[in-house]
Design a protein around this motif. Structure first.
Motif, short mmCIF file in Angstrom:
data_model
loop_
_atom_site.label_atom_id
_atom_site.label_comp_id
_atom_site.label_asym_id
_atom_site.label_seq_id
_atom_site.Cartn_x
_atom_site.Cartn_y
_atom_site.Cartn_z
N CYS A 125 6.17 -17.50 -19.36
CA CYS A 125 6.94 -16.23 -19.77
C CYS A 125 7.44 -15.44 -18.65
O CYS A 125 8.25 -14.56 -18.78
CB CYS A 125 6.10 -15.37 -20.63
SG CYS A 125 5.57 -16.27 -22.21
N LEU A 126 6.94 -15.80 -17.34
CA LEU A 126 7.26 -14.77 -16.06
C LEU A 126 8.56 -14.89 -15.92
O LEU A 126 9.29 -13.95 -15.18
CB LEU A 126 6.43 -15.26 -15.32
CG LEU A 126 4.82 -14.68 -15.16
CD1 LEU A 126 4.04 -15.08 -13.90
CD2 LEU A 126 4.68 -13.36 -15.69
N LEU A 152 11.01 -14.25 -17.42
CA LEU A 152 11.77 -13.27 -18.52
C LEU A 152 11.63 -12.01 -17.52
O LEU A 152 12.42 -10.96 -17.50
CB LEU A 152 11.07 -12.86 -19.48
CG LEU A 152 11.11 -13.92 -20.61
CD1 LEU A 152 10.06 -13.60 -21.75
CD2 LEU A 152 12.53 -14.18 -21.23
N ALA A 153 10.86 -11.81 -16.49
CA ALA A 153 10.63 -10.62 -15.62
C ALA A 153 12.00 -10.73 -14.25
O ALA A 153 12.04 -9.75 -13.72
CB ALA A 153 9.29 -10.78 -14.88
N SER A 200 15.97 -19.05 -15.93
CA SER A 200 16.07 -17.62 -16.24
C SER A 200 15.86 -17.42 -17.82
O SER A 200 15.19 -16.49 -18.35
CB SER A 200 17.28 -16.59 -15.66
OG SER A 200 17.12 -16.39 -14.32
N PRO A 213 12.26 -19.40 -21.29
CA PRO A 213 11.67 -18.81 -22.10
C PRO A 213 11.95 -18.50 -23.20
O PRO A 213 11.18 -18.58 -24.07
CB PRO A 213 11.01 -17.79 -21.30
CG PRO A 213 11.23 -18.15 -19.81
CD PRO A 213 12.51 -18.76 -19.67
N VAL A 256 10.01 -17.93 -10.46
CA VAL A 256 9.49 -16.63 -10.37
C VAL A 256 8.70 -16.70 -8.76
O VAL A 256 8.38 -15.49 -8.70
CB VAL A 256 8.44 -16.60 -11.49
CG1 VAL A 256 9.05 -16.55 -12.78
CG2 VAL A 256 7.34 -17.53 -11.34
N ALA A 294 7.96 -9.23 -20.02
CA ALA A 294 7.13 -10.53 -19.82
C ALA A 294 5.73 -10.82 -20.08
O ALA A 294 5.36 -11.70 -20.71
CB ALA A 294 7.73 -11.14 -18.29
#
Length: 517
Positions: A102-103, A105-106, A136, A139, A287, A502
Protein backbone atom coordinates in the motif's frame (compact mmCIF):
# COMPACT_ATOMS: atom_id res chain seq x y z
CA UNK A 1 -49.62 9.46 20.40
CA UNK A 2 -46.83 7.32 21.84
CA UNK A 3 -43.25 8.69 22.07
CA UNK A 4 -42.07 6.12 19.53
CA UNK A 5 -44.72 7.23 16.98
CA UNK A 6 -43.92 10.88 17.63
CA UNK A 7 -40.22 10.13 17.07
CA UNK A 8 -40.91 8.30 13.85
CA UNK A 9 -43.14 11.11 12.60
CA UNK A 10 -40.49 13.69 13.50
CA UNK A 11 -37.90 11.70 11.62
CA UNK A 12 -40.12 11.65 8.56
CA UNK A 13 -40.90 15.34 8.74
CA UNK A 14 -37.18 16.04 9.00
CA UNK A 15 -36.40 14.05 5.85
CA UNK A 16 -37.54 16.72 3.34
CA UNK A 17 -35.09 19.18 4.86
CA UNK A 18 -32.30 16.62 4.48
CA UNK A 19 -33.41 15.93 0.90
CA UNK A 20 -33.17 19.64 0.15
CA UNK A 21 -29.72 19.81 1.75
CA UNK A 22 -28.55 16.75 -0.18
CA UNK A 23 -29.99 18.20 -3.38
CA UNK A 24 -28.10 21.46 -2.87
CA UNK A 25 -24.87 19.50 -2.31
CA UNK A 26 -25.49 17.50 -5.49
CA UNK A 27 -26.19 20.64 -7.54
CA UNK A 28 -23.03 22.27 -6.20
CA UNK A 29 -21.03 19.15 -7.08
CA UNK A 30 -22.38 19.15 -10.63
CA UNK A 31 -22.14 22.92 -11.15
CA UNK A 32 -18.62 22.94 -12.66
CA UNK A 33 -19.51 20.34 -15.28
CA UNK A 34 -22.81 22.05 -16.08
CA UNK A 35 -21.07 25.40 -16.45
CA UNK A 36 -18.49 23.89 -18.81
CA UNK A 37 -21.27 22.47 -20.96
CA UNK A 38 -23.11 25.78 -21.07
CA UNK A 39 -19.94 27.71 -21.87
CA UNK A 40 -18.97 25.43 -24.74
CA UNK A 41 -22.51 25.32 -26.15
CA UNK A 42 -22.71 29.11 -26.08
CA UNK A 43 -19.33 29.56 -27.78
CA UNK A 44 -18.90 30.16 -31.48
CA UNK A 45 -18.95 26.71 -33.15
CA UNK A 46 -16.68 28.01 -35.91
CA UNK A 47 -13.98 28.61 -33.27
CA UNK A 48 -14.54 25.53 -31.12
CA UNK A 49 -14.81 22.86 -33.83
CA UNK A 50 -11.42 23.58 -35.45
CA UNK A 51 -9.72 23.37 -32.03
CA UNK A 52 -11.31 20.02 -31.24
CA UNK A 53 -10.60 18.56 -34.67
CA UNK A 54 -7.15 19.96 -35.31
CA UNK A 55 -4.27 17.44 -35.55
CA UNK A 56 -2.69 18.75 -32.32
CA UNK A 57 -5.82 17.98 -30.26
CA UNK A 58 -6.14 14.53 -31.82
CA UNK A 59 -2.47 13.93 -31.06
CA UNK A 60 -2.97 14.90 -27.41
CA UNK A 61 -6.04 12.68 -27.24
CA UNK A 62 -4.25 9.69 -28.76
CA UNK A 63 -1.28 10.13 -26.41
CA UNK A 64 -3.61 10.28 -23.40
CA UNK A 65 -5.40 7.13 -24.54
CA UNK A 66 -2.12 5.27 -25.16
CA UNK A 67 -0.72 6.26 -21.75
CA UNK A 68 -3.98 5.34 -20.04
CA UNK A 69 -4.28 1.95 -21.73
CA UNK A 70 -0.64 1.04 -21.14
CA UNK A 71 -0.79 2.13 -17.51
CA UNK A 72 -4.02 0.22 -16.95
CA UNK A 73 -2.60 -2.99 -18.41
CA UNK A 74 0.60 -2.66 -16.37
CA UNK A 75 -1.20 -1.85 -13.13
CA UNK A 76 -3.61 -4.76 -13.72
CA UNK A 77 -0.74 -7.20 -14.15
CA UNK A 78 1.23 -5.93 -11.14
CA UNK A 79 -1.85 -5.53 -8.94
CA UNK A 80 -3.42 -8.92 -9.66
CA UNK A 81 -0.06 -10.68 -9.32
CA UNK A 82 0.69 -8.98 -6.02
CA UNK A 83 -2.81 -9.67 -4.68
CA UNK A 84 -2.58 -13.37 -5.60
CA UNK A 85 0.77 -13.72 -3.85
CA UNK A 86 -0.46 -11.94 -0.71
CA UNK A 87 -3.67 -13.96 -0.59
CA UNK A 88 -2.54 -17.42 -1.67
CA UNK A 89 1.18 -17.83 -0.87
CA UNK A 90 2.78 -18.44 2.52
CA UNK A 91 5.38 -15.70 2.97
CA UNK A 92 7.62 -14.65 5.82
CA UNK A 93 6.34 -11.40 7.38
CA UNK A 94 3.13 -11.56 5.33
CA UNK A 95 1.60 -8.68 7.31
CA UNK A 96 4.59 -6.49 6.48
CA UNK A 97 4.26 -7.20 2.76
CA UNK A 98 0.62 -6.15 2.87
CA UNK A 99 1.67 -2.83 4.34
CA UNK A 100 4.44 -2.44 1.77
CA UNK A 101 1.98 -3.11 -1.06
CA UNK A 102 0.00 0.00 0.00
CA UNK A 103 2.94 2.36 0.48
CA UNK A 104 3.09 3.53 -3.18
CA UNK A 105 -0.08 5.46 -2.35
CA UNK A 106 2.14 7.73 -0.24
CA UNK A 107 4.16 8.89 -3.24
CA UNK A 108 2.29 11.21 -5.65
CA UNK A 109 3.03 10.38 -9.26
CA UNK A 110 4.69 13.75 -9.92
CA UNK A 111 6.94 13.21 -6.89
CA UNK A 112 7.82 9.71 -8.13
CA UNK A 113 8.60 11.12 -11.58
CA UNK A 114 10.77 13.81 -10.00
CA UNK A 115 12.62 11.17 -7.94
CA UNK A 116 13.35 8.98 -10.94
CA UNK A 117 14.58 12.01 -12.85
CA UNK A 118 17.16 12.34 -10.09
CA UNK A 119 18.36 8.81 -10.81
CA UNK A 120 18.32 9.22 -14.60
CA UNK A 121 18.84 12.90 -15.55
CA UNK A 122 17.04 13.77 -18.75
CA UNK A 123 14.47 11.02 -18.27
CA UNK A 124 11.42 11.64 -20.46
CA UNK A 125 8.98 9.98 -22.80
CA UNK A 126 5.89 7.80 -22.74
CA UNK A 127 7.73 4.67 -21.52
CA UNK A 128 9.10 6.26 -18.33
CA UNK A 129 5.74 7.97 -17.73
CA UNK A 130 3.87 4.67 -17.96
CA UNK A 131 6.41 3.03 -15.65
CA UNK A 132 6.02 5.76 -13.02
CA UNK A 133 2.23 5.65 -13.25
CA UNK A 134 2.12 1.85 -12.97
CA UNK A 135 4.26 1.92 -9.82
CA UNK A 136 2.14 4.71 -8.32
CA UNK A 137 -1.27 3.23 -9.11
CA UNK A 138 -0.84 -0.55 -8.74
CA UNK A 139 -2.31 -0.48 -5.17
CA UNK A 140 -5.64 0.66 -6.65
CA UNK A 141 -5.80 -2.84 -8.19
CA UNK A 142 -4.02 -4.74 -5.43
CA UNK A 143 -6.33 -3.76 -2.56
CA UNK A 144 -9.74 -4.73 -4.04
CA UNK A 145 -8.30 -7.79 -5.78
CA UNK A 146 -6.75 -9.06 -2.54
CA UNK A 147 -10.16 -8.86 -0.85
CA UNK A 148 -11.75 -10.61 -3.85
CA UNK A 149 -9.22 -13.46 -3.73
CA UNK A 150 -10.01 -13.98 -0.05
CA UNK A 151 -13.77 -14.05 -0.81
CA UNK A 152 -13.37 -16.39 -3.82
CA UNK A 153 -14.92 -19.82 -3.33
CA UNK A 154 -12.20 -22.47 -3.48
CA UNK A 155 -14.81 -25.25 -3.56
CA UNK A 156 -15.70 -24.32 -7.14
CA UNK A 157 -12.05 -24.43 -8.18
CA UNK A 158 -11.56 -27.78 -6.45
CA UNK A 159 -14.59 -29.15 -8.29
CA UNK A 160 -13.12 -28.04 -11.62
CA UNK A 161 -9.83 -29.76 -10.82
CA UNK A 162 -11.66 -32.95 -9.79
CA UNK A 163 -13.32 -32.94 -13.21
CA UNK A 164 -9.93 -33.08 -14.93
CA UNK A 165 -8.87 -29.48 -15.41
CA UNK A 166 -5.29 -28.55 -14.62
CA UNK A 167 -4.72 -26.16 -11.68
CA UNK A 168 -3.69 -23.39 -14.08
CA UNK A 169 -6.76 -23.86 -16.30
CA UNK A 170 -9.00 -24.02 -13.23
CA UNK A 171 -7.51 -20.75 -12.00
CA UNK A 172 -8.03 -19.01 -15.35
CA UNK A 173 -11.56 -20.32 -15.96
CA UNK A 174 -12.97 -20.48 -12.41
CA UNK A 175 -10.99 -18.43 -9.87
CA UNK A 176 -10.06 -15.47 -12.05
CA UNK A 177 -13.67 -14.71 -13.10
CA UNK A 178 -14.56 -14.43 -9.40
CA UNK A 179 -11.97 -11.71 -8.80
CA UNK A 180 -12.11 -10.06 -12.22
CA UNK A 181 -14.87 -7.52 -11.42
CA UNK A 182 -12.90 -6.18 -8.44
CA UNK A 183 -9.65 -6.15 -10.40
CA UNK A 184 -11.22 -4.36 -13.36
CA UNK A 185 -12.91 -1.84 -11.05
CA UNK A 186 -9.50 -1.02 -9.60
CA UNK A 187 -8.03 -0.88 -13.11
CA UNK A 188 -10.64 1.67 -14.16
CA UNK A 189 -9.64 3.81 -11.18
CA UNK A 190 -6.09 3.57 -12.52
CA UNK A 191 -7.34 4.69 -15.93
CA UNK A 192 -9.11 7.64 -14.32
CA UNK A 193 -5.94 8.61 -12.46
CA UNK A 194 -3.85 8.34 -15.63
CA UNK A 195 -6.28 10.47 -17.64
CA UNK A 196 -6.34 13.25 -15.04
CA UNK A 197 -2.66 13.27 -14.07
CA UNK A 198 -0.89 16.52 -14.83
CA UNK A 199 2.37 16.70 -12.87
CA UNK A 200 4.06 13.50 -14.06
CA UNK A 201 3.39 14.08 -17.79
CA UNK A 202 4.58 17.68 -17.47
CA UNK A 203 7.80 16.68 -15.68
CA UNK A 204 8.55 13.85 -18.11
CA UNK A 205 7.72 16.08 -21.09
CA UNK A 206 4.85 14.04 -22.46
CA UNK A 207 2.10 16.14 -24.02
CA UNK A 208 -1.32 14.81 -22.97
CA UNK A 209 -4.79 16.35 -22.82
CA UNK A 210 -4.12 17.69 -19.31
CA UNK A 211 -0.91 19.47 -20.25
CA UNK A 212 -2.48 20.70 -23.49
CA UNK A 213 -5.49 22.13 -21.65
CA UNK A 214 -3.21 23.88 -19.16
CA UNK A 215 -1.11 25.35 -21.98
CA UNK A 216 -4.24 26.51 -23.82
CA UNK A 217 -5.55 28.15 -20.65
CA UNK A 218 -2.25 29.81 -19.76
CA UNK A 219 -1.49 31.10 -23.26
CA UNK A 220 -4.91 31.69 -24.82
CA UNK A 221 -7.32 34.57 -24.56
CA UNK A 222 -10.45 32.57 -25.40
CA UNK A 223 -11.04 30.23 -22.47
CA UNK A 224 -13.98 28.62 -24.24
CA UNK A 225 -11.40 26.66 -26.23
CA UNK A 226 -9.85 25.35 -23.02
CA UNK A 227 -13.34 24.44 -21.80
CA UNK A 228 -14.03 22.52 -25.00
CA UNK A 229 -10.85 20.48 -24.61
CA UNK A 230 -11.68 19.95 -20.93
CA UNK A 231 -15.04 18.47 -21.90
CA UNK A 232 -13.28 15.85 -24.02
CA UNK A 233 -11.22 14.86 -21.00
CA UNK A 234 -14.30 14.90 -18.76
CA UNK A 235 -16.19 12.63 -21.19
CA UNK A 236 -13.41 10.04 -21.09
CA UNK A 237 -13.27 10.24 -17.30
CA UNK A 238 -17.06 9.92 -16.92
CA UNK A 239 -16.98 6.79 -19.07
CA UNK A 240 -14.35 5.29 -16.73
CA UNK A 241 -16.41 6.14 -13.65
CA UNK A 242 -19.58 4.65 -15.11
CA UNK A 243 -17.81 1.41 -15.98
CA UNK A 244 -16.09 1.31 -12.57
CA UNK A 245 -19.40 1.73 -10.76
CA UNK A 246 -21.03 -1.09 -12.74
CA UNK A 247 -18.13 -3.44 -12.04
CA UNK A 248 -18.09 -2.48 -8.34
CA UNK A 249 -21.80 -3.35 -8.02
CA UNK A 250 -21.24 -6.65 -9.80
CA UNK A 251 -18.32 -7.41 -7.47
CA UNK A 252 -20.53 -6.70 -4.46
CA UNK A 253 -23.18 -9.14 -5.75
CA UNK A 254 -20.59 -11.86 -6.29
CA UNK A 255 -19.34 -11.38 -2.73
CA UNK A 256 -22.54 -12.63 -1.11
CA UNK A 257 -22.93 -16.07 0.41
CA UNK A 258 -20.68 -18.51 2.23
CA UNK A 259 -17.45 -19.55 0.57
CA UNK A 260 -14.76 -22.11 1.18
CA UNK A 261 -11.46 -20.23 1.66
CA UNK A 262 -8.39 -21.35 -0.23
CA UNK A 263 -5.45 -22.94 1.53
CA UNK A 264 -2.35 -20.82 1.16
CA UNK A 265 0.51 -22.51 -0.67
CA UNK A 266 4.13 -22.90 0.31
CA UNK A 267 6.63 -22.71 -2.53
CA UNK A 268 9.60 -23.87 -0.50
CA UNK A 269 12.72 -21.84 0.28
CA UNK A 270 13.70 -21.20 -3.34
CA UNK A 271 10.20 -20.29 -4.50
CA UNK A 272 9.55 -18.09 -1.47
CA UNK A 273 12.82 -16.28 -2.05
CA UNK A 274 11.91 -15.65 -5.69
CA UNK A 275 8.44 -14.33 -4.82
CA UNK A 276 9.84 -12.18 -2.02
CA UNK A 277 12.46 -10.76 -4.38
CA UNK A 278 9.74 -9.82 -6.88
CA UNK A 279 7.72 -8.03 -4.19
CA UNK A 280 10.84 -6.29 -2.93
CA UNK A 281 11.76 -5.12 -6.43
CA UNK A 282 8.39 -3.44 -6.91
CA UNK A 283 8.59 -1.92 -3.43
CA UNK A 284 12.08 -0.54 -3.97
CA UNK A 285 11.16 0.94 -7.35
CA UNK A 286 7.99 2.59 -6.04
CA UNK A 287 8.69 3.67 -2.45
CA UNK A 288 12.46 3.55 -1.91
CA UNK A 289 14.14 4.95 -5.01
CA UNK A 290 12.13 8.21 -5.34
CA UNK A 291 12.58 9.35 -1.69
CA UNK A 292 16.23 8.25 -1.71
CA UNK A 293 16.85 10.26 -4.89
CA UNK A 294 15.19 13.27 -3.27
CA UNK A 295 17.41 12.99 -0.20
CA UNK A 296 20.47 12.75 -2.47
CA UNK A 297 19.43 16.00 -4.16
CA UNK A 298 19.21 18.02 -0.95
CA UNK A 299 22.92 18.97 -0.82
CA UNK A 300 22.69 20.37 -4.36
CA UNK A 301 19.99 22.91 -3.46
CA UNK A 302 20.76 26.21 -5.20
CA UNK A 303 19.58 29.79 -5.06
CA UNK A 304 16.01 28.74 -5.81
CA UNK A 305 15.80 26.91 -2.47
CA UNK A 306 12.91 28.33 -0.47
CA UNK A 307 13.84 29.88 2.82
CA UNK A 308 12.80 28.30 6.08
CA UNK A 309 10.11 30.93 6.49
CA UNK A 310 8.72 30.36 2.99
CA UNK A 311 8.69 26.59 3.41
CA UNK A 312 7.08 26.85 6.84
CA UNK A 313 4.48 29.22 5.39
CA UNK A 314 3.76 26.80 2.54
CA UNK A 315 3.40 23.94 5.03
CA UNK A 316 1.00 25.92 7.21
CA UNK A 317 -0.98 27.00 4.14
CA UNK A 318 -1.17 23.39 2.94
CA UNK A 319 -2.45 22.21 6.32
CA UNK A 320 -4.89 25.10 6.65
CA UNK A 321 -6.40 24.59 3.19
CA UNK A 322 -6.55 20.84 3.78
CA UNK A 323 -8.30 21.18 7.15
CA UNK A 324 -10.74 23.78 5.80
CA UNK A 325 -11.59 21.65 2.78
CA UNK A 326 -11.89 18.49 4.90
CA UNK A 327 -14.33 20.14 7.32
CA UNK A 328 -16.49 21.62 4.57
CA UNK A 329 -16.45 18.38 2.59
CA UNK A 330 -17.45 16.23 5.57
CA UNK A 331 -20.27 18.61 6.52
CA UNK A 332 -21.53 18.57 2.92
CA UNK A 333 -21.30 14.78 2.77
CA UNK A 334 -23.29 14.06 5.95
CA UNK A 335 -26.86 14.66 4.66
CA UNK A 336 -26.17 12.66 1.50
CA UNK A 337 -24.53 9.84 3.46
CA UNK A 338 -27.28 9.66 6.11
CA UNK A 339 -30.06 9.53 3.51
CA UNK A 340 -28.21 6.92 1.44
CA UNK A 341 -27.77 4.72 4.52
CA UNK A 342 -31.18 5.27 6.18
CA UNK A 343 -33.64 6.44 3.51
CA UNK A 344 -32.55 4.87 0.20
CA UNK A 345 -34.74 5.67 -2.78
CA UNK A 346 -34.64 6.97 -6.32
CA UNK A 347 -34.14 10.61 -5.41
CA UNK A 348 -31.52 9.80 -2.80
CA UNK A 349 -29.70 7.51 -5.22
CA UNK A 350 -29.75 10.29 -7.80
CA UNK A 351 -28.28 12.82 -5.38
CA UNK A 352 -25.63 10.36 -4.24
CA UNK A 353 -24.69 9.53 -7.83
CA UNK A 354 -24.38 13.21 -8.73
CA UNK A 355 -22.01 13.83 -5.82
CA UNK A 356 -19.68 11.31 -7.44
CA UNK A 357 -19.28 13.55 -10.49
CA UNK A 358 -16.17 14.96 -8.82
CA UNK A 359 -14.72 11.47 -8.89
CA UNK A 360 -14.84 11.67 -12.68
CA UNK A 361 -13.55 15.20 -13.16
CA UNK A 362 -9.81 15.82 -13.24
CA UNK A 363 -8.62 18.66 -11.02
CA UNK A 364 -7.70 20.69 -14.08
CA UNK A 365 -11.25 20.44 -15.46
CA UNK A 366 -12.85 21.49 -12.17
CA UNK A 367 -10.42 24.38 -11.84
CA UNK A 368 -11.16 25.64 -15.36
CA UNK A 369 -14.89 25.45 -14.70
CA UNK A 370 -14.58 27.35 -11.43
CA UNK A 371 -12.39 30.02 -13.03
CA UNK A 372 -15.18 30.72 -15.53
CA UNK A 373 -17.93 30.33 -12.94
CA UNK A 374 -16.41 32.70 -10.40
CA UNK A 375 -15.59 35.32 -13.06
CA UNK A 376 -19.19 35.15 -14.29
CA UNK A 377 -21.01 35.02 -10.95
CA UNK A 378 -18.67 36.34 -8.24
CA UNK A 379 -15.55 38.00 -9.70
CA UNK A 380 -14.33 38.93 -6.22
CA UNK A 381 -13.95 35.23 -5.41
CA UNK A 382 -11.56 34.59 -8.30
CA UNK A 383 -8.13 33.50 -7.04
CA UNK A 384 -9.42 33.54 -3.50
CA UNK A 385 -9.58 30.77 -0.90
CA UNK A 386 -13.33 30.29 -1.42
CA UNK A 387 -13.01 29.15 -5.03
CA UNK A 388 -10.03 26.95 -4.20
CA UNK A 389 -11.80 25.22 -1.31
CA UNK A 390 -14.89 24.81 -3.51
CA UNK A 391 -12.73 22.99 -6.08
CA UNK A 392 -11.37 20.69 -3.38
CA UNK A 393 -14.89 19.94 -2.15
CA UNK A 394 -16.12 19.02 -5.64
CA UNK A 395 -13.07 16.86 -6.33
CA UNK A 396 -12.97 14.95 -3.05
CA UNK A 397 -16.61 14.85 -1.93
CA UNK A 398 -16.90 11.17 -3.02
CA UNK A 399 -14.23 10.19 -0.49
CA UNK A 400 -16.22 11.75 2.35
CA UNK A 401 -19.61 10.47 1.13
CA UNK A 402 -18.36 6.89 0.79
CA UNK A 403 -16.74 6.80 4.23
CA UNK A 404 -19.64 8.54 5.97
CA UNK A 405 -22.26 6.33 4.33
CA UNK A 406 -20.46 3.17 5.42
CA UNK A 407 -20.06 4.58 8.93
CA UNK A 408 -23.74 5.51 9.28
CA UNK A 409 -24.85 2.16 7.84
CA UNK A 410 -22.74 0.46 10.52
CA UNK A 411 -24.75 2.08 13.33
CA UNK A 412 -27.48 -0.26 14.56
CA UNK A 413 -30.92 1.22 13.76
CA UNK A 414 -32.40 -0.21 16.98
CA UNK A 415 -30.20 2.17 18.98
CA UNK A 416 -31.72 5.09 17.12
CA UNK A 417 -35.21 3.62 17.61
CA UNK A 418 -34.57 3.39 21.34
CA UNK A 419 -33.60 7.06 21.47
CA UNK A 420 -36.75 8.02 19.53
CA UNK A 421 -38.91 5.97 21.88
CA UNK A 422 -37.62 8.19 24.70
CA UNK A 423 -38.90 11.25 22.87
CA UNK A 424 -35.75 12.48 21.13
CA UNK A 425 -36.23 14.21 17.79
CA UNK A 426 -34.23 13.42 14.63
CA UNK A 427 -31.55 16.05 15.25
CA UNK A 428 -31.06 14.95 18.87
CA UNK A 429 -30.92 11.26 17.87
CA UNK A 430 -28.27 12.05 15.28
CA UNK A 431 -26.23 14.17 17.69
CA UNK A 432 -26.45 11.79 20.66
CA UNK A 433 -26.47 8.36 18.99
CA UNK A 434 -25.69 8.22 15.27
CA UNK A 435 -22.84 10.68 14.94
CA UNK A 436 -20.81 9.55 18.00
CA UNK A 437 -20.93 5.95 16.78
CA UNK A 438 -20.22 6.87 13.14
CA UNK A 439 -17.55 9.46 14.01
CA UNK A 440 -14.50 7.21 13.38
CA UNK A 441 -15.63 6.44 9.82
CA UNK A 442 -16.60 10.05 9.16
CA UNK A 443 -13.23 11.18 10.51
CA UNK A 444 -11.47 8.65 8.25
CA UNK A 445 -13.18 10.25 5.25
CA UNK A 446 -12.00 13.66 6.42
CA UNK A 447 -8.43 12.39 6.73
CA UNK A 448 -8.57 11.04 3.17
CA UNK A 449 -9.81 14.42 1.94
CA UNK A 450 -7.08 16.22 3.90
CA UNK A 451 -4.34 14.05 2.41
CA UNK A 452 -5.75 14.39 -1.12
CA UNK A 453 -5.96 18.18 -0.86
CA UNK A 454 -2.34 18.43 0.24
CA UNK A 455 -1.21 16.63 -2.93
CA UNK A 456 -3.57 18.30 -5.43
CA UNK A 457 -1.54 20.24 -8.02
CA UNK A 458 -3.45 21.52 -11.11
CA UNK A 459 -6.47 22.93 -9.28
CA UNK A 460 -4.16 24.64 -6.79
CA UNK A 461 -2.02 26.12 -9.56
CA UNK A 462 -5.02 27.68 -11.30
CA UNK A 463 -7.09 28.83 -8.32
CA UNK A 464 -4.68 29.68 -5.50
CA UNK A 465 -4.60 33.31 -4.35
CA UNK A 466 -1.73 35.37 -5.74
CA UNK A 467 1.35 35.04 -3.57
CA UNK A 468 0.05 31.94 -1.76
CA UNK A 469 1.99 28.70 -2.13
CA UNK A 470 1.45 25.13 -0.94
CA UNK A 471 3.98 22.33 -0.79
CA UNK A 472 2.79 21.09 -4.19
CA UNK A 473 3.16 24.50 -5.82
CA UNK A 474 6.55 25.04 -4.14
CA UNK A 475 7.73 21.79 -5.74
CA UNK A 476 6.25 22.84 -9.08
CA UNK A 477 7.88 26.27 -8.92
CA UNK A 478 11.30 24.79 -8.31
CA UNK A 479 11.07 22.06 -10.96
CA UNK A 480 9.71 24.47 -13.58
CA UNK A 481 13.03 26.37 -13.48
CA UNK A 482 15.15 23.22 -13.24
CA UNK A 483 16.02 23.72 -9.56
CA UNK A 484 15.68 20.05 -8.66
CA UNK A 485 17.70 20.31 -5.48
CA UNK A 486 15.40 23.05 -4.19
CA UNK A 487 12.35 20.91 -4.98
CA UNK A 488 13.55 17.93 -2.95
CA UNK A 489 12.45 19.14 0.48
CA UNK A 490 8.82 19.99 -0.38
CA UNK A 491 8.65 16.70 -2.29
CA UNK A 492 9.79 14.78 0.79
CA UNK A 493 7.22 16.60 2.90
CA UNK A 494 4.52 15.58 0.42
CA UNK A 495 5.61 11.95 0.72
CA UNK A 496 5.35 12.24 4.50
CA UNK A 497 1.82 13.61 4.10
CA UNK A 498 0.91 10.75 1.79
CA UNK A 499 1.87 8.19 4.42
CA UNK A 500 -1.34 8.99 6.34
CA UNK A 501 -3.85 7.49 3.86
CA UNK A 502 -1.41 4.80 2.73
CA UNK A 503 -0.98 3.47 6.27
CA UNK A 504 -4.73 3.74 6.85
CA UNK A 505 -5.38 1.51 3.84
CA UNK A 506 -2.59 -0.85 4.91
CA UNK A 507 -4.10 -1.17 8.36
CA UNK A 508 -7.41 -2.10 6.80
CA UNK A 509 -6.04 -4.94 4.64
CA UNK A 510 -3.22 -6.22 6.87
CA UNK A 511 -5.34 -8.92 8.47
CA UNK A 512 -7.48 -9.84 5.44
CA UNK A 513 -7.46 -13.59 5.02
CA UNK A 514 -4.80 -14.18 7.67
CA UNK A 515 -6.81 -17.10 8.98
CA UNK A 516 -6.44 -19.01 5.69
CA UNK A 517 -3.41 -21.21 5.76
Amino acid sequence: MSPARRGTRACRTGTPALLCAAGLVAVAAAAPLIHLLVRVMSADPERVAPVLLRPRTLELLSTSVVVTLATSVGAFAVGVGTAWVLARVVLPWSGLWRVVACLPLAVPSFVAAFGWMGVFPGLSGIGPLVGVLVLSTAPYVTVPTLAAFVRADQAVTDAAISLGRSPWRAFVTVTLPQVLPAALAGTLLVALYSLSDFGAPALLRVDTLTTGIYAQFAGGFDRSLSAAMALVLAALALACVGAEGALRRRSARLARGRVVPAVRRSFGPAGSSLVTAALATVAVASVVVPPAALVARLPSADRYLSGVDDLARATVTTLALGLMAAIVTVVAALPVAWLAARRPGRIVSLWESVTYVGHALPGLVVALALVSLTLAVAPAAYQGPTALVAAYVVLFLPKAVGSARAAVAGVRPDLEDAARSLGDGPARVFARVTFPLAAPGVLAGGVLVLAAVMKELPATLLLRPIGVDTLATELWRATSVGAFGAAALPALLLVAVGLVPALAVARGIRSIGEDTR
